[in-house]
Design a protein around this motif. Sequence first.
Motif, mmCIF file in Angstrom:
data_model
loop_
_atom_site.group_PDB
_atom_site.id
_atom_site.type_symbol
_atom_site.label_atom_id
_atom_site.label_comp_id
_atom_site.label_asym_id
_atom_site.label_seq_id
_atom_site.Cartn_x
_atom_site.Cartn_y
_atom_site.Cartn_z
ATOM 1 N N LEU A 132 -8.238 19.879 -0.097
ATOM 2 C CA LEU A 132 -9.321 19.277 0.685
ATOM 3 C C LEU A 132 -9.506 17.808 0.312
ATOM 4 N N ALA A 133 -9.382 17.500 -0.978
ATOM 5 C CA ALA A 133 -9.498 16.104 -1.404
ATOM 6 C C ALA A 133 -8.356 15.266 -0.840
ATOM 7 N N LEU A 135 -6.660 15.828 1.914
ATOM 8 C CA LEU A 135 -6.881 15.647 3.348
ATOM 9 C C LEU A 135 -7.970 14.610 3.600
ATOM 10 N N ALA A 136 -9.010 14.616 2.772
ATOM 11 C CA ALA A 136 -10.064 13.611 2.919
ATOM 12 C C ALA A 136 -9.525 12.211 2.637
ATOM 13 N N LEU A 137 -8.676 12.088 1.629
ATOM 14 C CA LEU A 137 -8.092 10.784 1.318
ATOM 15 C C LEU A 137 -7.140 10.331 2.426
ATOM 16 N N ALA A 138 -6.391 11.273 3.009
ATOM 17 C CA ALA A 138 -5.521 10.914 4.131
ATOM 18 C C ALA A 138 -6.350 10.423 5.317
ATOM 19 N N ALA A 139 -7.469 11.107 5.587
ATOM 20 C CA ALA A 139 -8.355 10.645 6.659
ATOM 21 C C ALA A 139 -8.922 9.270 6.335
ATOM 22 N N ALA A 140 -9.224 9.033 5.059
ATOM 23 C CA ALA A 140 -9.736 7.722 4.663
ATOM 24 C C ALA A 140 -8.702 6.626 4.908
ATOM 25 N N LEU A 141 -7.427 6.940 4.712
ATOM 26 C CA LEU A 141 -6.388 5.947 4.993
ATOM 27 C C LEU A 141 -6.359 5.594 6.477
ATOM 28 N N PHE A 142 -6.503 6.600 7.334
ATOM 29 C CA PHE A 142 -6.560 6.318 8.773
ATOM 30 C C PHE A 142 -7.765 5.428 9.097
ATOM 31 N N VAL A 143 -8.888 5.690 8.452
ATOM 32 C CA VAL A 143 -10.092 4.888 8.698
ATOM 33 C C VAL A 143 -9.884 3.453 8.218
ATOM 34 N N VAL A 144 -9.262 3.293 7.059
ATOM 35 C CA VAL A 144 -9.004 1.949 6.531
ATOM 36 C C VAL A 144 -8.140 1.150 7.495
ATOM 37 N N VAL A 145 -7.106 1.785 8.028
ATOM 38 C CA VAL A 145 -6.224 1.084 8.961
ATOM 39 C C VAL A 145 -6.955 0.754 10.257
ATOM 40 N N ALA A 146 -7.802 1.672 10.721
ATOM 41 C CA ALA A 146 -8.488 1.466 11.996
ATOM 42 C C ALA A 146 -9.581 0.414 11.910
ATOM 43 N N THR A 147 -10.246 0.317 10.774
ATOM 44 C CA THR A 147 -11.408 -0.572 10.665
ATOM 45 C C THR A 147 -11.156 -1.818 9.833
ATOM 46 N N GLY A 148 -10.049 -1.876 9.137
ATOM 47 C CA GLY A 148 -9.837 -2.981 8.203
ATOM 48 C C GLY A 148 -8.919 -4.067 8.706
ATOM 49 N N ARG A 149 -8.765 -4.180 10.028
ATOM 50 C CA ARG A 149 -7.865 -5.196 10.573
ATOM 51 C C ARG A 149 -8.648 -6.290 11.292
ATOM 52 N N ARG A 150 -8.100 -7.476 11.285
ATOM 53 C CA ARG A 150 -8.691 -8.619 11.984
ATOM 54 C C ARG A 150 -7.564 -9.502 12.486
ATOM 55 N N ARG A 151 -7.905 -10.375 13.403
ATOM 56 C CA ARG A 151 -6.903 -11.318 13.903
ATOM 57 C C ARG A 151 -6.691 -12.425 12.884
ATOM 58 N N PRO A 152 -5.437 -12.829 12.678
ATOM 59 C CA PRO A 152 -5.191 -13.893 11.698
ATOM 60 C C PRO A 152 -5.760 -15.207 12.184
ATOM 61 N N PRO A 153 -6.312 -16.032 11.279
ATOM 62 C CA PRO A 153 -6.835 -17.333 11.693
ATOM 63 C C PRO A 153 -5.715 -18.266 12.107
ATOM 64 N N GLY A 154 -6.024 -19.178 13.016
ATOM 65 C CA GLY A 154 -5.039 -20.169 13.430
ATOM 66 C C GLY A 154 -4.747 -21.144 12.320
ATOM 67 N N ARG A 155 -3.573 -21.686 12.333
ATOM 68 C CA ARG A 155 -3.170 -22.635 11.296
ATOM 69 C C ARG A 155 -3.053 -24.021 11.915
ATOM 70 N N PRO A 156 -3.893 -24.935 11.493
ATOM 71 C CA PRO A 156 -3.802 -26.272 12.053
ATOM 72 C C PRO A 156 -2.540 -26.974 11.620
ATOM 73 N N GLY A 157 -2.117 -27.914 12.454
ATOM 74 C CA GLY A 157 -0.926 -28.678 12.108
ATOM 75 C C GLY A 157 -1.172 -29.563 10.911
ATOM 76 N N ARG A 158 -0.112 -29.898 10.204
ATOM 77 C CA ARG A 158 -0.249 -30.713 9.008
ATOM 78 C C ARG A 158 0.966 -31.618 8.909
ATOM 79 N N HIS A 159 0.757 -32.791 8.343
ATOM 80 C CA HIS A 159 1.842 -33.734 8.150
ATOM 81 C C HIS A 159 2.429 -33.550 6.768
ATOM 82 N N THR A 160 3.688 -33.796 6.662
ATOM 83 C CA THR A 160 4.359 -33.672 5.381
ATOM 84 C C THR A 160 3.914 -34.780 4.455
#
Length: 365
Positions: A132-133, A135-160
């Motif tokens: 049971l533990a 299975l609960a941890l496996a469900a927690a992994l699904f929750v982490v993947v579903a709720t723990g994502r965000r869009r990556p921030p844009g990267r501004p241009g930079r000069h060398t």
Amino acid sequence: MRDSVLTRGARGAGAVICLLLALLAAGWIIRDLVVAGHPADVWWAWLGETRRPREFTAWATSALDPLLLLGALAAAVAQVRTAVASSVAVGALLSLAAAVALLRIPLVWVLGADWLQGLDGGLTAWARITVLAQLALAAALFVVVATGRRRPPGRPGRHTAGAPAPVYGVVRAVPSVGGPGRPGSPYRGPAVTAGVLLGAAGLTLAGWEIHWRQQLGWYLYRKGLLGDASVFRALLQPPVHWQGAALAVLALGAAAAALRRAAAGRPAALTAAALLLTHAAVALVHTARAGEFGRLAALPAHTQLEAGTAVFVAAAALVVLLAAARPGLPDTSRDLDAVRAYGMAPDEERPPHAPPPPSTLPPGW
């Protein structure tokens, strides 16, 4: 959320959950080593030996448990290593969660069955709590993947820094050519190889399950699917037909991900291939110990097909492991917006895709 990435907190939480899964698996392996008369007895139990370690008790683990332990540790490492692409880290979490869920679900009712009353009640109770533990941890992994994502921030241009003076022009950096796909995605050759072989192995296992359903009838097949004293081997080992069906599902799912060249396809293929290789290796060892290889030609066609299936699945899984272990596409997103400046001198070093300055400069340059 196709282009989303796991946040640092989500990867940390995933690593902790994976370590908890690894600790649970390690605890039961250690328990078997303690009750065994000799450590080699555990090895033979994993290979199908049915003899119990002592009266009123049973083996807890099977050959799948060391793989779940190693898989959980590998997934935890993938979360804490920043060099691992986020999409690959997600695939590692999902693959581990799917394997744990599919292989542990039937044990919820098996460990509460009446036909286990001859065993130590405390042992079966702890095993059920562990399931049971997990299975609960496996469900927690699904929750982490579903709720723990965000869009990556844009990267501004930079000069060398330290650009030559005077500057003739600037160009944007061109990422290295690795083929289309997200970072960590498999290259086309390994992806097709893994997808085809996993698909063939999965369909083969599914075909055998259909065969056994028709050959045995539902009453007998149900015992091997949902559990029965006649097919019981270890507390944490799923019933034989459930295990075959679960491995077929994992193999077909990993094959689909690999053929789509999804970034999660590599960890999914590694997980499925490792489980398939172990499953087939146990069958081959059982065949060898029964002396069937020496008289294979004299055996019925049915037995020959079983041995041939084990050889094919083992070989296919080994090839898939080699293909999926190859590095995936590199992450070039960090250089997409970089700006490179270069000078006008003839011997000035320029980016490879930058046009050279004209031989005659415009007036007033």
